[in-house]
Scaffold this motif. Structure first.
Motif, PDB file in Angstrom:
ATOM      1  N   SER A 276      55.591  45.228  46.299  1.00 60.05           N
ATOM      2  CA  SER A 276      54.288  45.546  46.898  1.00 60.05           C
ATOM      3  C   SER A 276      53.270  45.995  45.859  1.00 60.05           C
ATOM      4  O   SER A 276      52.062  45.991  46.133  1.00 60.05           O
ATOM      5  CB  SER A 276      54.451  46.632  47.968  1.00 60.05           C
ATOM      6  N   TRP A 277      53.731  46.366  44.662  1.00 58.48           N
ATOM      7  CA  TRP A 277      52.809  46.846  43.626  1.00 58.48           C
ATOM      8  C   TRP A 277      51.797  45.767  43.224  1.00 58.48           C
ATOM      9  O   TRP A 277      50.647  46.073  42.900  1.00 58.48           O
ATOM     10  CB  TRP A 277      53.616  47.287  42.402  1.00 58.48           C
ATOM     11  N   ILE A 278      52.202  44.504  43.275  1.00 61.24           N
ATOM     12  CA  ILE A 278      51.300  43.429  42.847  1.00 61.24           C
ATOM     13  C   ILE A 278      50.063  43.362  43.734  1.00 61.24           C
ATOM     14  O   ILE A 278      48.938  43.206  43.246  1.00 61.24           O
ATOM     15  CB  ILE A 278      52.040  42.072  42.868  1.00 61.24           C
ATOM     16  N   GLY A 279      50.241  43.479  45.031  1.00 59.41           N
ATOM     17  CA  GLY A 279      49.111  43.351  45.943  1.00 59.41           C
ATOM     18  C   GLY A 279      48.543  44.653  46.441  1.00 59.41           C
ATOM     19  O   GLY A 279      47.393  44.685  46.914  1.00 59.41           O
ATOM     20  N   GLN A 280      49.321  45.746  46.348  1.00 58.07           N
ATOM     21  CA  GLN A 280      48.878  47.011  46.929  1.00 58.07           C
ATOM     22  C   GLN A 280      48.754  48.147  45.915  1.00 58.07           C
ATOM     23  O   GLN A 280      48.202  49.203  46.240  1.00 58.07           O
ATOM     24  CB  GLN A 280      49.839  47.432  48.037  1.00 58.07           C
ATOM     25  N   GLY A 281      49.247  47.942  44.708  1.00 58.56           N
ATOM     26  CA  GLY A 281      49.227  49.009  43.713  1.00 58.56           C
ATOM     27  C   GLY A 281      47.841  49.224  43.125  1.00 58.56           C
ATOM     28  O   GLY A 281      46.930  48.403  43.274  1.00 58.56           O
ATOM     29  N   ARG A 282      47.707  50.361  42.430  1.00 56.80           N
ATOM     30  CA  ARG A 282      46.439  50.698  41.773  1.00 56.80           C
ATOM     31  C   ARG A 282      46.730  51.263  40.389  1.00 56.80           C
ATOM     32  O   ARG A 282      47.739  51.938  40.179  1.00 56.80           O
ATOM     33  CB  ARG A 282      45.622  51.698  42.585  1.00 56.80           C
ATOM     34  N   ILE A 283      45.817  50.997  39.477  1.00 58.99           N
ATOM     35  CA  ILE A 283      45.872  51.555  38.129  1.00 58.99           C
ATOM     36  C   ILE A 283      44.544  52.252  37.880  1.00 58.99           C
ATOM     37  O   ILE A 283      43.482  51.597  37.886  1.00 58.99           O
ATOM     38  CB  ILE A 283      46.117  50.464  37.065  1.00 58.99           C
ATOM     39  N   ALA A 284      44.603  53.558  37.681  1.00 60.03           N
ATOM     40  CA  ALA A 284      43.387  54.366  37.501  1.00 60.03           C
ATOM     41  C   ALA A 284      42.425  54.172  38.672  1.00 60.03           C
ATOM     42  O   ALA A 284      41.201  54.158  38.504  1.00 60.03           O
ATOM     43  CB  ALA A 284      42.695  54.024  36.184  1.00 60.03           C
ATOM     44  N   GLY A 285      42.976  54.028  39.865  1.00 58.59           N
ATOM     45  CA  GLY A 285      42.159  53.881  41.057  1.00 58.59           C
ATOM     46  C   GLY A 285      41.673  52.475  41.344  1.00 58.59           C
ATOM     47  O   GLY A 285      41.087  52.232  42.398  1.00 58.59           O
ATOM     48  N   VAL A 286      41.904  51.547  40.426  1.00 55.92           N
ATOM     49  CA  VAL A 286      41.451  50.166  40.609  1.00 55.92           C
ATOM     50  C   VAL A 286      42.614  49.330  41.115  1.00 55.92           C
ATOM     51  O   VAL A 286      43.713  49.380  40.547  1.00 55.92           O
ATOM     52  CB  VAL A 286      40.908  49.584  39.285  1.00 55.92           C
ATOM     53  N   PRO A 287      42.427  48.541  42.178  1.00 57.89           N
ATOM     54  CA  PRO A 287      43.523  47.715  42.692  1.00 57.89           C
ATOM     55  C   PRO A 287      44.075  46.765  41.635  1.00 57.89           C
ATOM     56  O   PRO A 287      43.313  46.187  40.844  1.00 57.89           O
ATOM     57  CB  PRO A 287      42.876  46.947  43.848  1.00 57.89           C
ATOM     58  N   VAL A 288      45.385  46.618  41.627  1.00 57.70           N
ATOM     59  CA  VAL A 288      46.037  45.753  40.649  1.00 57.70           C
ATOM     60  C   VAL A 288      45.545  44.309  40.733  1.00 57.70           C
ATOM     61  O   VAL A 288      45.304  43.678  39.698  1.00 57.70           O
ATOM     62  CB  VAL A 288      47.574  45.833  40.820  1.00 57.70           C
ATOM     63  N   PRO A 289      45.368  43.722  41.941  1.00 54.40           N
ATOM     64  CA  PRO A 289      44.880  42.341  41.973  1.00 54.40           C
ATOM     65  C   PRO A 289      43.531  42.162  41.286  1.00 54.40           C
ATOM     66  O   PRO A 289      43.289  41.141  40.637  1.00 54.40           O
ATOM     67  CB  PRO A 289      44.783  42.035  43.476  1.00 54.40           C
ATOM     68  N   VAL A 290      42.647  43.150  41.420  1.00 56.10           N
ATOM     69  CA  VAL A 290      41.335  43.068  40.777  1.00 56.10           C
ATOM     70  C   VAL A 290      41.487  43.088  39.263  1.00 56.10           C
ATOM     71  O   VAL A 290      40.838  42.323  38.537  1.00 56.10           O
ATOM     72  CB  VAL A 290      40.430  44.222  41.252  1.00 56.10           C
ATOM     73  N   LEU A 291      42.367  43.953  38.758  1.00 57.86           N
ATOM     74  CA  LEU A 291      42.603  44.013  37.312  1.00 57.86           C
ATOM     75  C   LEU A 291      43.215  42.715  36.801  1.00 57.86           C
ATOM     76  O   LEU A 291      42.839  42.221  35.727  1.00 57.86           O
ATOM     77  CB  LEU A 291      43.515  45.193  36.981  1.00 57.86           C
ATOM     78  N   LEU A 292      44.147  42.163  37.567  1.00 57.47           N
ATOM     79  CA  LEU A 292      44.766  40.903  37.157  1.00 57.47           C
ATOM     80  C   LEU A 292      43.734  39.790  37.063  1.00 57.47           C
ATOM     81  O   LEU A 292      43.723  39.000  36.104  1.00 57.47           O
ATOM     82  CB  LEU A 292      45.868  40.514  38.141  1.00 57.47           C
ATOM     83  N   LEU A 293      42.842  39.708  38.044  1.00 54.21           N
ATOM     84  CA  LEU A 293      41.810  38.669  38.021  1.00 54.21           C
ATOM     85  C   LEU A 293      40.841  38.890  36.872  1.00 54.21           C
ATOM     86  O   LEU A 293      40.428  37.929  36.205  1.00 54.21           O
ATOM     87  CB  LEU A 293      41.055  38.648  39.352  1.00 54.21           C
TER      88      LEU A 293
ATOM     89  N   ILE B  69      49.996  37.529  45.339  1.00 57.52           N
ATOM     90  CA  ILE B  69      49.130  38.598  45.850  1.00 57.52           C
ATOM     91  C   ILE B  69      49.174  38.639  47.371  1.00 57.52           C
ATOM     92  O   ILE B  69      49.333  39.717  47.976  1.00 57.52           O
ATOM     93  CB  ILE B  69      47.687  38.389  45.348  1.00 57.52           C
ATOM     94  N   VAL B  70      49.062  37.482  48.011  1.00 55.11           N
ATOM     95  CA  VAL B  70      49.072  37.439  49.477  1.00 55.11           C
ATOM     96  C   VAL B  70      50.407  37.922  50.022  1.00 55.11           C
ATOM     97  O   VAL B  70      50.458  38.754  50.946  1.00 55.11           O
ATOM     98  CB  VAL B  70      48.775  36.015  49.970  1.00 55.11           C
ATOM     99  N   THR B  71      51.492  37.427  49.466  1.00 53.79           N
ATOM    100  CA  THR B  71      52.820  37.821  49.943  1.00 53.79           C
ATOM    101  C   THR B  71      53.079  39.297  49.691  1.00 53.79           C
ATOM    102  O   THR B  71      53.693  39.985  50.526  1.00 53.79           O
ATOM    103  CB  THR B  71      53.909  36.982  49.246  1.00 53.79           C
ATOM    104  N   SER B  72      52.607  39.819  48.572  1.00 50.17           N
ATOM    105  CA  SER B  72      52.806  41.232  48.259  1.00 50.17           C
ATOM    106  C   SER B  72      52.006  42.127  49.196  1.00 50.17           C
ATOM    107  O   SER B  72      52.469  43.218  49.571  1.00 50.17           O
ATOM    108  CB  SER B  72      52.401  41.500  46.809  1.00 50.17           C
TER     109      SER B  72
END
Length: 348
Positions: A148-165, A223-226
């Motif tokens: 779930s970290w891929i789609g729901q996790g956050r790093i420094a408050g920023v969603p992981v999917p946004v950082l990946l993109l 991302i969708v599956t996570s």
């Protein structure tokens, strides 16, 4: 004095700002921080698909299998985890499968000479059928919480999917602008025959861009599956394909190839996500979204077309049928031969 020219992405950026301003005025909930993060997270799937579509469109092709790739990779990662494989390894396996679909597209297009529309339309059907056949059209629950970290996790408050993109877009933009292979992508879209004569490896470049598109579709599937923690066979069969192409085209990527930037495609993806999110916040019926997005595409493309025509630049990169042949010198004319009359006496 040299006249300064506005960046190519100016038109679509103005449209994006206008759309954000209108929705912010219409709904106070739209301009909240929480909704902004929701908008960005929802837009990451469109962003990844648009990023992959950008590489393909720059070569003058098109990839219709990206939405189906979301379903195929999402179901595959869920099945692999269900078999007891740790989620990081399952993700790698699913991404390899998604990239392989892109490689197959490239092989069919270059070596079998199937038009990109037909080739990717065919593999779309295959990619849609595989998860339905394997699962019997049933969803697969994901029980590995770490995934779930891929789609729901956050790093420094920023969603992981946004950082990946963000990371993927920066790398893609840098690669296209500064590397030889990136120049080859633009060259292939500008004039295929001229690129071949210039030493561009057409086969490698074609397969590469479709592989990148497949990989981006796989990331979207992860991302969708996570986020749902469910591998659903029908995921990605909605408006994802239309949105990905719309985001790239409205962001300035030419359908003729050879023109456009990653930045423009990403702005286009944010615009599409903002329209979808804003209409959901305003409780507008979903079937109006395609109409509104279509109008925005017309406005954005019309603005860019007008700006390009006024600046004297071509609206689209015209794909020539081949390089102009070098002028050849005319063959030297033979000196005039003296006219001889037959002799009165002829030897027999």
């Amino acid at each position: 004095m040299r006249k300064r020219r506005l960046p190519d992405e100016t038109g679509i950026f103005i449209v994006l700002v206008a759309v954000l301003a209108v929705f912010s005025i219409l709904s106070p909930n739209f301009r909240t921080i929480d909704n902004a993060f929701t908008l960005l997270v929802n837009g990451t799937v469109i962003g990844f698909l648009a990023l992959g579509q950008t590489f393909v469109l720059l070569t003058g092709g098109i990839d219709l299998s990206t939405g189906a790739n979301i379903a195929m990779s999402g179901v595959l990662v869920a099945l692999v985890m269900q078999a007891g494989v740790p989620w990081p390894i399952a993700v790698v396996i699913a991404l390899i499968a998604a990239t392989s679909l892109g490689v197959v597209n490239g092989l069919l297009i270059h070596f079998v000479r199937i038009p990109p529309f037909i080739a990717t339309f065919s593999t779309q059907g295959v990619a849609l059928a595989i998860p339905l056949i394997i699962t019997g059209a049933n969803s697969i629950q994901v029980r590995d919480i770490g995934f779930s970290w891929i789609g729901q996790g956050r790093i420094a408050g920023v969603p992981v999917p946004v950082l990946l993109l963000l990371i993927a877009a920066v790398i893609a933009g840098f690669w296209l602008r500064t590397t030889r292979q990136g120049v080859h992508v633009y060259a292939l879209g500008g004039n295929k025959n001229a690129a071949r004569l210039a030493g561009v490896n057409i086969a490698r470049t074609t397969i590469l861009v479709y592989a990148i598109s497949g990989f981006c579709g796989g990331i979207g599937g992860m991302i969708v599956t996570s986020r749902l923690m469910v591998g659903f066979p029908a995921t990605g069969t909605g408006n994802e394909l239309f949105y990905s192409i719309a985001a790239a085209v409205v962001g300035g990527i030419s359908l003729f190839g050879g023109v456009g930037t990653v930045l423009g495609a990403m702005i286009g993806a944010v615009l599409i996500a903002a329209v979808s999110n804003g209409m959901n916040v305003l409780s507008v019926q979903s079937y109006w979204q395609s109409l509104v997005i279509g109008v925005i595409i017309l406005v954005g493309v019309s603005f860019d077309t007008l700006r390009r025509s006024r600046s004297g630049r071509p609206v689209f990169a015209k794909r020539a049928s081949g390089p102009n042949p070098p002028p050849t010198a005319s063959p030297p004319t033979a000196p005039p031969q003296p006219i001889t009359t037959p002799s009165t006496t002829e030897s027999r």
